[in-house]
Design a protein around this motif. Sequence first.
Motif, mmCIF file in Angstrom:
data_model
loop_
_atom_site.group_PDB
_atom_site.id
_atom_site.type_symbol
_atom_site.label_atom_id
_atom_site.label_comp_id
_atom_site.label_asym_id
_atom_site.label_seq_id
_atom_site.Cartn_x
_atom_site.Cartn_y
_atom_site.Cartn_z
ATOM 1 N N ASP A 41 0.873 -1.175 0.000
ATOM 2 C CA ASP A 41 0.000 0.000 0.000
ATOM 3 C C ASP A 41 0.912 1.228 0.000
ATOM 4 N N LEU A 42 0.682 2.142 -0.925
ATOM 5 C CA LEU A 42 1.525 3.334 -1.041
ATOM 6 C C LEU A 42 0.627 4.555 -1.163
ATOM 7 N N LEU A 43 0.809 5.507 -0.269
ATOM 8 C CA LEU A 43 0.139 6.797 -0.343
ATOM 9 C C LEU A 43 1.161 7.816 -0.840
ATOM 10 N N ALA A 44 0.895 8.410 -1.990
ATOM 11 C CA ALA A 44 1.792 9.406 -2.577
ATOM 12 C C ALA A 44 1.064 10.743 -2.585
ATOM 13 N N VAL A 45 1.736 11.787 -2.097
ATOM 14 C CA VAL A 45 1.098 13.101 -2.019
ATOM 15 C C VAL A 45 1.908 14.146 -2.774
ATOM 16 N N GLU A 46 1.198 15.152 -3.241
ATOM 17 C CA GLU A 46 1.787 16.236 -4.029
ATOM 18 C C GLU A 46 0.860 17.440 -3.894
ATOM 19 N N PRO A 47 1.398 18.648 -3.686
ATOM 20 C CA PRO A 47 0.521 19.815 -3.540
ATOM 21 C C PRO A 47 0.037 20.431 -4.849
ATOM 22 N N VAL A 48 0.718 20.165 -5.963
ATOM 23 C CA VAL A 48 0.361 20.782 -7.240
ATOM 24 C C VAL A 48 -0.588 19.847 -7.996
#
Length: 194
Positions: A69-76
């Motif tokens: 399980d991988l949660l990847a975050v990015e603000p743009v």
Amino acid sequence: MRDDTLPLSHFEAIYARGDDPWHFASSAYEAAKYAATLAALPRARYARAYEVGCSVGVLTRALADRCDDLLAVEPVSTALTAARHRNADKPWVRFAEAFVPRDWPQERFDLVVLSEVLDYLGTSDLSGVGDCLRRTLDPGGDVVLVHWIGKKGGVTARPDEASEVLIGALGDVLTPMVQRRTKDYRLDVFRRRA
């Protein structure tokens, strides 16, 4: 050391100039750095991983093959859309629009990857990342810090300063596993003591 974190508008302006402004998908430098990052991971597999600042999802795609399980975050948002598209065939990869540390999730992780993000953060936000890691990194979990050691646009800190601040703040709970330096980047992997 930066006093303030670079604002979201700084990154939005960079992505407005191109879909992959740092050439993550085509750069030989990035490909070699990603390969070294994956090779430095102490475990073959992780149950729950968190990637901060996934950009267009190139490293995300490689990490996904090592994670349940991988949660990847990015603000743009435009970069996040590209990351979702690039990883559409990997349903165990989740994405969220997030500006760290403000939007750090409440979940627990056995791997946290901070690649090319720390030196954009101000002093208080670096401290906030340290607090978040204390709260959400499982005992025995690994944290990966990677960044280019040259000068970055908009960044005035010494190349190692942000990593050293975070490492110093967490020195009582982290054990170094890998500490590597090339002419271009620094790579550190730490394990949280049980």
